[in-house]
Write an enzyme that holds these catalytic residues in place. Structure first.
Site, PDB file in Angstrom:
ATOM      1  N   CYS A   1     -10.246  -5.525  -0.839  1.00 22.04           N
ATOM      2  CA  CYS A   1     -11.371  -4.579  -0.916  1.00 22.04           C
ATOM      3  C   CYS A   1     -12.055  -4.696  -2.278  1.00 22.04           C
ATOM      4  CB  CYS A   1     -10.868  -3.153  -0.703  1.00 22.04           C
ATOM      5  SG  CYS A   1     -10.131  -2.418  -2.180  1.00 22.04           S
TER       6      CYS A   1
ATOM      7  N   ASN B   1       0.835  -1.198   0.000  1.00 23.13           N
ATOM      8  CA  ASN B   1       0.000   0.000   0.000  1.00 23.13           C
ATOM      9  C   ASN B   1       0.875   1.255   0.000  1.00 23.13           C
ATOM     10  OD1 ASN B   1      -1.626   2.239   1.226  1.00 23.13           O
ATOM     11  ND2 ASN B   1      -3.214   0.674   1.258  1.00 23.13           N
TER      12      ASN B   1
ATOM     13  N   GLU C   1      -2.414  -4.942  -3.298  1.00 27.31           N
ATOM     14  CA  GLU C   1      -2.651  -5.831  -4.439  1.00 27.31           C
ATOM     15  C   GLU C   1      -2.475  -5.079  -5.761  1.00 27.31           C
ATOM     16  OE1 GLU C   1      -4.553  -5.194  -1.809  1.00 27.31           O
ATOM     17  OE2 GLU C   1      -5.860  -6.874  -1.284  1.00 27.31           O
TER      18      GLU C   1
ATOM     19  N   SER D   1      -7.717  -9.298   3.404  1.00 25.10           N
ATOM     20  CA  SER D   1      -8.864  -9.564   2.528  1.00 25.10           C
ATOM     21  C   SER D   1      -9.040  -8.413   1.533  1.00 25.10           C
ATOM     22  CB  SER D   1     -10.111  -9.700   3.418  1.00 25.10           C
ATOM     23  OG  SER D   1     -11.231 -10.073   2.659  1.00 25.10           O
TER      24      SER D   1
ATOM     25  N   HIS E   1      -3.339   0.305  -3.465  1.00 27.84           N
ATOM     26  CA  HIS E   1      -3.443  -0.675  -2.397  1.00 27.84           C
ATOM     27  C   HIS E   1      -2.350  -1.724  -2.654  1.00 27.84           C
ATOM     28  CE1 HIS E   1      -7.863  -0.052  -0.874  1.00 27.84           C
ATOM     29  NE2 HIS E   1      -7.111   1.024  -0.745  1.00 27.84           N
TER      30      HIS E   1
ATOM     31  N   ASP F   1      -8.496   4.867   3.721  1.00 31.79           N
ATOM     32  CA  ASP F   1      -8.065   3.836   2.762  1.00 31.79           C
ATOM     33  C   ASP F   1      -9.194   2.925   2.314  1.00 31.79           C
ATOM     34  OD1 ASP F   1      -5.638   2.995   1.387  1.00 31.79           O
ATOM     35  OD2 ASP F   1      -5.940   1.071   2.375  1.00 31.79           O
TER      36      ASP F   1
ATOM     37  N   CYS G   1      -9.586  -3.903  -5.315  1.00 31.50           N
ATOM     38  CA  CYS G   1      -8.608  -4.966  -5.580  1.00 31.50           C
ATOM     39  C   CYS G   1      -9.309  -6.238  -6.052  1.00 31.50           C
ATOM     40  CB  CYS G   1      -7.769  -5.223  -4.328  1.00 31.50           C
ATOM     41  SG  CYS G   1      -6.820  -3.750  -3.835  1.00 31.50           S
TER      42      CYS G   1
END
Lengths: 145, 145
Positions: free
Chosen positions: B79, B39, B52, B77, B50, B142, B82
């Site tokens: 979002c 991130n 990912e 996990s 982010h 975020d 992503c």
């Protein structure tokens, strides 16, 4: 034509002039453009800078309260990634230039309460039609196909 | 611990050492890391990087065939944004460090056939727990809250 969609189309044309994929987007808050962007796959070798993502990135870090009063304009129906970004930030309204050349995640967005308006604008359709005809492999790469 | 999740955790720690949000990710193809990221909201003033997304961006432009044989590792996990990127590129498998501190779009991903594995790794949980306690406003920004 709406001035904001016109600004998104200008972004798409700017991208095309740079040798890129002609998709543009602007984020509008309280009647002003706070972020304008276009697809930068070719120009920056980017896998994530679709037009909408670039507009969000150009707008910079914002509190949730701003996104929730904003409207996103995009020349093309938003793909899964861009739709996910719209959902992440709770953008309540998206004005879409066209969904004839590519249908994004409109059903998902609507199911989550996002207000969508699809213009089927001939300029947006022509930009993509001509681009896809000339660059089918590049287009497939951009949509993961 | 799986070496790839360890690499994602190292990315998260690198982000934390930079003053950022401690979430890391790696994209793995044929047993090799082809993209590693974390991130970068704080470090680059980014609304879209982010962990990912950064891993996908670091991997660069790839044909669909590569994504479709890849596994994405992420410490948290994913979002909506992503998850949308995972769907766009047809990444078939995602290994998730934890979903105790934040539950992303796992149901959507599963409904589209993505194979998810959630490790509930204590290191991943602690990284986020401590971060959220110290920086609740940054964390809310975020995740668009």
């Amino acid at each position: 034509m709406d001035n904001f969609m016109q600004a998104a189309i200008e972004q798409a044309r700017l991208g095309m002039a740079e040798g890129g994929i002609p998709i543009g987007s602007v984020l509008v808050h309280e009647g002003k453009i706070i972020g304008a962007g276009h697809n930068r796959r070719v120009q920056q070798g980017s896998a994530i800078l679709h037009g909408e993502m670039d507009a969000l990135e150009q707008a910079g870090r914002l509190p949730a309260s701003v996104y929730r009063e904003s409207v996103l304009y995009t020349t093309l129906s938003p793909c899964s990634m861009c739709s996910g970004a719209i959902l992440l930030y709770g953008i309540p309204k998206v004005i879409i230039g066209e969904n004839k050349t590519f249908m994004g995640e409109e059903a998902l967005l609507r199911s989550r309460g996002v207000n969508l308006e699809v213009l089927q604008d001939p300029t947006c359709i022509n930009l993509m039609d001509e681009f896809i005809t000339r660059n089918p492999e590049l287009w497939n790469e951009d949509i993961g196909e």
